[in-house]
Design an enzyme around this catalytic site. Structure first.
Site, PDB file in Angstrom:
ATOM      1  N   ASP A  99       0.845  -1.200   0.000  1.00  0.00           N
ATOM      2  CA  ASP A  99       0.000   0.000   0.000  1.00  0.00           C
ATOM      3  C   ASP A  99       0.882   1.253   0.000  1.00  0.00           C
ATOM      4  O   ASP A  99       2.033   1.209   0.451  1.00  0.00           O
ATOM      5  CB  ASP A  99      -0.896   0.013   1.241  1.00  0.00           C
ATOM      6  CG  ASP A  99      -1.867  -1.145   1.262  1.00  0.00           C
ATOM      7  OD1 ASP A  99      -2.201  -1.666   0.184  1.00  0.00           O
ATOM      8  OD2 ASP A  99      -2.294  -1.525   2.372  1.00  0.00           O
TER       9      ASP A  99
HETATM   10  N1  URA Z   1      -1.011  -5.979   3.874  1.00  0.00           N
HETATM   11  C1  URA Z   1      -1.591  -4.767   3.854  1.00  0.00           C
HETATM   12  O1  URA Z   1      -2.661  -4.572   4.413  1.00  0.00           O
HETATM   13  N2  URA Z   1      -0.949  -3.774   3.216  1.00  0.00           N
HETATM   14  C2  URA Z   1       0.254  -3.931   2.612  1.00  0.00           C
HETATM   15  O2  URA Z   1       0.794  -2.975   2.070  1.00  0.00           O
HETATM   16  C3  URA Z   1       0.831  -5.200   2.640  1.00  0.00           C
HETATM   17  C4  URA Z   1       0.183  -6.212   3.284  1.00  0.00           C
END
Ligand code: URA
Length: 240
Positions: A99
Protein backbone atom coordinates in the site's frame (compact mmCIF):
# COMPACT_ATOMS: atom_id res chain seq x y z
CA UNK A 1 9.73 -16.91 -25.30
CA UNK A 2 6.49 -15.28 -26.33
CA UNK A 3 6.79 -12.15 -28.46
CA UNK A 4 5.13 -9.93 -25.82
CA UNK A 5 7.60 -11.17 -23.16
CA UNK A 6 10.50 -10.46 -25.54
CA UNK A 7 9.26 -6.91 -26.10
CA UNK A 8 8.81 -6.39 -22.34
CA UNK A 9 12.33 -7.74 -21.75
CA UNK A 10 13.64 -5.33 -24.38
CA UNK A 11 12.16 -2.54 -22.26
CA UNK A 12 9.77 -1.11 -24.85
CA UNK A 13 6.51 -1.78 -22.98
CA UNK A 14 4.76 -3.91 -20.39
CA UNK A 15 3.47 -7.26 -21.68
CA UNK A 16 0.01 -5.79 -22.11
CA UNK A 17 1.45 -2.74 -23.89
CA UNK A 18 3.46 -5.10 -26.09
CA UNK A 19 0.26 -6.89 -27.13
CA UNK A 20 -1.08 -3.55 -28.32
CA UNK A 21 2.07 -2.88 -30.36
CA UNK A 22 1.80 -6.35 -31.93
CA UNK A 23 -1.89 -5.89 -32.74
CA UNK A 24 -1.11 -2.50 -34.28
CA UNK A 25 1.26 -4.27 -36.71
CA UNK A 26 4.31 -2.36 -35.49
CA UNK A 27 6.36 -5.46 -34.66
CA UNK A 28 8.08 -7.79 -37.14
CA UNK A 29 9.90 -11.06 -36.54
CA UNK A 30 12.46 -11.92 -39.25
CA UNK A 31 10.71 -9.39 -41.46
CA UNK A 32 7.24 -10.95 -41.06
CA UNK A 33 4.46 -9.26 -39.05
CA UNK A 34 4.51 -10.53 -35.44
CA UNK A 35 1.39 -12.11 -33.96
CA UNK A 36 0.22 -12.51 -30.37
CA UNK A 37 0.97 -16.22 -30.56
CA UNK A 38 4.45 -15.82 -32.08
CA UNK A 39 7.34 -17.40 -30.15
CA UNK A 40 10.81 -15.91 -30.45
CA UNK A 41 14.13 -17.79 -30.24
CA UNK A 42 17.69 -16.61 -29.74
CA UNK A 43 18.38 -16.21 -33.47
CA UNK A 44 15.20 -14.36 -34.43
CA UNK A 45 15.39 -10.71 -35.42
CA UNK A 46 12.65 -8.65 -33.80
CA UNK A 47 11.99 -5.08 -34.90
CA UNK A 48 9.68 -2.35 -33.67
CA UNK A 49 8.74 0.29 -36.27
CA UNK A 50 11.56 -1.10 -38.40
CA UNK A 51 14.22 -0.77 -35.67
CA UNK A 52 15.94 -3.91 -34.42
CA UNK A 53 15.52 -4.71 -30.70
CA UNK A 54 17.87 -6.50 -28.32
CA UNK A 55 16.44 -8.25 -25.27
CA UNK A 56 17.84 -6.80 -22.06
CA UNK A 57 19.65 -8.61 -19.29
CA UNK A 58 17.49 -9.88 -16.46
CA UNK A 59 17.64 -7.52 -13.48
CA UNK A 60 16.57 -8.04 -9.86
CA UNK A 61 16.30 -5.10 -7.48
CA UNK A 62 15.41 -4.84 -3.79
CA UNK A 63 13.91 -1.46 -2.85
CA UNK A 64 13.31 -0.08 0.62
CA UNK A 65 9.97 1.45 -0.26
CA UNK A 66 9.28 4.68 1.60
CA UNK A 67 5.78 5.81 2.55
CA UNK A 68 3.86 7.91 0.03
CA UNK A 69 4.85 6.19 -3.21
CA UNK A 70 2.54 3.86 -5.09
CA UNK A 71 3.42 0.29 -6.11
CA UNK A 72 2.68 0.37 -9.80
CA UNK A 73 4.69 0.86 -12.95
CA UNK A 74 2.65 3.89 -14.06
CA UNK A 75 0.10 5.89 -12.07
CA UNK A 76 -2.79 7.48 -14.01
CA UNK A 77 -3.03 10.12 -11.28
CA UNK A 78 0.62 11.07 -11.78
CA UNK A 79 1.73 10.11 -8.25
CA UNK A 80 5.35 9.07 -7.62
CA UNK A 81 5.78 5.33 -8.16
CA UNK A 82 8.27 2.76 -6.89
CA UNK A 83 9.58 2.49 -10.47
CA UNK A 84 10.45 6.22 -10.39
CA UNK A 85 12.73 5.50 -7.41
CA UNK A 86 14.76 2.82 -9.19
CA UNK A 87 17.14 4.50 -11.62
CA UNK A 88 18.25 1.32 -13.37
CA UNK A 89 19.09 0.94 -17.07
CA UNK A 90 16.72 -2.04 -17.24
CA UNK A 91 13.01 -1.45 -16.87
CA UNK A 92 12.00 -3.39 -13.74
CA UNK A 93 8.49 -3.66 -12.31
CA UNK A 94 7.28 -4.53 -8.81
CA UNK A 95 6.48 -8.08 -7.72
CA UNK A 96 3.22 -7.86 -5.80
CA UNK A 97 2.09 -4.73 -4.04
CA UNK A 98 2.56 -2.66 -0.92
CA UNK A 99 0.00 0.00 0.00
CA UNK A 100 1.09 3.62 -0.50
CA UNK A 101 1.46 4.12 3.26
CA UNK A 102 3.32 0.81 3.80
CA UNK A 103 7.11 0.88 3.94
CA UNK A 104 9.65 -1.88 3.45
CA UNK A 105 11.06 -4.61 1.26
CA UNK A 106 9.85 -4.69 -2.33
CA UNK A 107 11.33 -6.75 -5.14
CA UNK A 108 11.36 -5.39 -8.71
CA UNK A 109 12.43 -7.33 -11.78
CA UNK A 110 11.95 -7.74 -15.51
CA UNK A 111 11.97 -11.54 -15.06
CA UNK A 112 8.26 -12.01 -15.72
CA UNK A 113 8.38 -15.75 -15.18
CA UNK A 114 9.95 -15.51 -11.72
CA UNK A 115 7.71 -12.56 -10.78
CA UNK A 116 4.62 -14.49 -11.75
CA UNK A 117 5.65 -17.47 -9.68
CA UNK A 118 6.67 -15.45 -6.62
CA UNK A 119 3.32 -13.64 -6.67
CA UNK A 120 1.38 -16.92 -6.93
CA UNK A 121 -0.01 -18.15 -3.57
CA UNK A 122 1.08 -21.69 -4.42
CA UNK A 123 4.72 -20.76 -3.84
CA UNK A 124 4.04 -19.52 -0.31
CA UNK A 125 6.69 -16.80 -0.27
CA UNK A 126 7.31 -15.61 3.29
CA UNK A 127 6.47 -11.98 3.99
CA UNK A 128 7.34 -10.60 7.40
CA UNK A 129 5.70 -7.42 8.66
CA UNK A 130 6.29 -5.17 11.66
CA UNK A 131 2.89 -3.84 12.59
CA UNK A 132 1.86 -1.03 14.91
CA UNK A 133 -1.79 -1.10 15.97
CA UNK A 134 -4.41 0.76 17.95
CA UNK A 135 -4.87 -0.66 21.45
CA UNK A 136 -2.86 -3.22 23.37
CA UNK A 137 -2.73 -6.66 21.81
CA UNK A 138 -3.45 -9.56 24.10
CA UNK A 139 -2.42 -13.19 23.61
CA UNK A 140 -5.91 -14.11 22.42
CA UNK A 141 -5.61 -11.67 19.50
CA UNK A 142 -2.21 -13.12 18.55
CA UNK A 143 -3.64 -16.64 18.74
CA UNK A 144 -6.46 -15.67 16.36
CA UNK A 145 -3.94 -14.25 13.87
CA UNK A 146 -1.92 -17.47 14.10
CA UNK A 147 -4.93 -19.74 13.64
CA UNK A 148 -6.48 -17.81 10.74
CA UNK A 149 -8.97 -14.97 10.62
CA UNK A 150 -12.26 -14.94 8.73
CA UNK A 151 -12.15 -12.21 6.09
CA UNK A 152 -14.76 -11.46 3.44
CA UNK A 153 -12.66 -13.39 0.88
CA UNK A 154 -12.22 -16.42 3.16
CA UNK A 155 -10.20 -17.56 6.15
CA UNK A 156 -6.52 -16.66 6.20
CA UNK A 157 -3.91 -19.42 6.31
CA UNK A 158 -2.08 -20.07 9.58
CA UNK A 159 0.46 -17.32 10.25
CA UNK A 160 3.23 -16.60 12.73
CA UNK A 161 2.66 -13.76 15.14
CA UNK A 162 4.67 -12.50 18.11
CA UNK A 163 4.69 -9.44 20.31
CA UNK A 164 7.37 -6.81 19.71
CA UNK A 165 5.78 -4.48 22.30
CA UNK A 166 2.34 -3.78 23.82
CA UNK A 167 1.02 -2.24 20.58
CA UNK A 168 3.43 -3.76 18.04
CA UNK A 169 3.82 -7.21 16.59
CA UNK A 170 5.70 -9.17 13.98
CA UNK A 171 3.44 -11.05 11.61
CA UNK A 172 4.70 -13.55 9.02
CA UNK A 173 2.28 -14.54 6.28
CA UNK A 174 2.68 -16.26 2.95
CA UNK A 175 -0.54 -15.23 1.26
CA UNK A 176 -0.69 -11.99 -0.69
CA UNK A 177 -4.27 -10.82 -0.55
CA UNK A 178 -5.12 -7.17 -1.00
CA UNK A 179 -4.69 -5.18 2.26
CA UNK A 180 -4.34 -8.53 4.00
CA UNK A 181 -2.45 -7.45 7.12
CA UNK A 182 -4.64 -4.40 7.69
CA UNK A 183 -7.78 -6.50 7.26
CA UNK A 184 -6.49 -9.23 9.59
CA UNK A 185 -5.70 -6.75 12.33
CA UNK A 186 -8.99 -4.91 11.87
CA UNK A 187 -10.77 -8.26 12.19
CA UNK A 188 -9.21 -8.86 15.62
CA UNK A 189 -10.14 -5.33 16.75
CA UNK A 190 -6.78 -3.56 16.33
CA UNK A 191 -6.65 -1.28 13.27
CA UNK A 192 -3.15 -0.81 11.86
CA UNK A 193 -1.49 2.56 12.42
CA UNK A 194 1.86 1.72 10.78
CA UNK A 195 2.94 -1.15 8.54
CA UNK A 196 6.48 -2.08 7.52
CA UNK A 197 7.61 -5.16 5.60
CA UNK A 198 10.95 -6.17 7.10
CA UNK A 199 11.52 -9.26 4.92
CA UNK A 200 10.34 -10.62 1.61
CA UNK A 201 11.30 -14.17 0.58
CA UNK A 202 14.19 -14.09 3.05
CA UNK A 203 15.53 -10.74 1.76
CA UNK A 204 15.92 -8.09 4.47
CA UNK A 205 16.66 -4.40 4.29
CA UNK A 206 20.06 -4.36 5.95
CA UNK A 207 22.05 -1.34 4.76
CA UNK A 208 19.17 0.16 2.78
CA UNK A 209 17.72 3.50 3.87
CA UNK A 210 14.11 4.30 2.90
CA UNK A 211 14.09 5.10 -0.84
CA UNK A 212 17.37 3.26 -1.49
CA UNK A 213 17.72 0.09 -3.60
CA UNK A 214 20.30 -2.45 -4.50
CA UNK A 215 20.80 -5.14 -7.08
CA UNK A 216 20.39 -8.70 -5.75
CA UNK A 217 23.51 -10.86 -5.52
CA UNK A 218 23.46 -13.78 -7.94
CA UNK A 219 23.31 -16.15 -4.93
CA UNK A 220 20.11 -14.38 -3.80
CA UNK A 221 18.58 -14.77 -7.24
CA UNK A 222 19.46 -18.47 -7.12
CA UNK A 223 17.69 -18.77 -3.78
CA UNK A 224 14.55 -17.21 -5.26
CA UNK A 225 14.75 -19.67 -8.14
CA UNK A 226 15.19 -22.59 -5.73
CA UNK A 227 12.25 -21.34 -3.73
CA UNK A 228 10.03 -21.71 -6.75
CA UNK A 229 11.59 -25.08 -7.63
CA UNK A 230 10.89 -27.02 -4.49
CA UNK A 231 7.50 -25.67 -3.48
CA UNK A 232 4.89 -28.44 -3.62
CA UNK A 233 2.94 -28.40 -6.85
CA UNK A 234 5.59 -26.38 -8.69
CA UNK A 235 5.55 -26.93 -12.44
CA UNK A 236 9.34 -27.12 -12.46
CA UNK A 237 9.22 -29.71 -9.61
CA UNK A 238 11.88 -30.87 -7.20
CA UNK A 239 15.42 -31.57 -8.35
CA UNK A 240 16.13 -35.14 -9.39
N1 URA B 1 -1.01 -5.98 3.87
C1 URA B 1 -1.59 -4.77 3.85
O1 URA B 1 -2.66 -4.57 4.41
N2 URA B 1 -0.95 -3.77 3.22
C2 URA B 1 0.25 -3.93 2.61
O2 URA B 1 0.79 -2.98 2.07
C3 URA B 1 0.83 -5.20 2.64
C4 URA B 1 0.18 -6.21 3.28
Amino acid sequence: MRLNAYLARAGVASRRGADELIKAGRVTVNGEPGELKTFVGANDVVSLDGERLQPQELAYVLLHKPAGVVTTARDPQGRRTVVDLVDHPVRVVPVGRLDADTTGALLLTNDGDLAHRLAHPRYEVDKVYEVEVEGELDDAALARLRDGVDLDDGRTAPAQARHLGPTTLELAVHEGRKHQVKRMLAAVGHPVTRLHRSRYAGLDLEGLEPGAWRELESSEVELLRDLRAWRPGSASSAPG
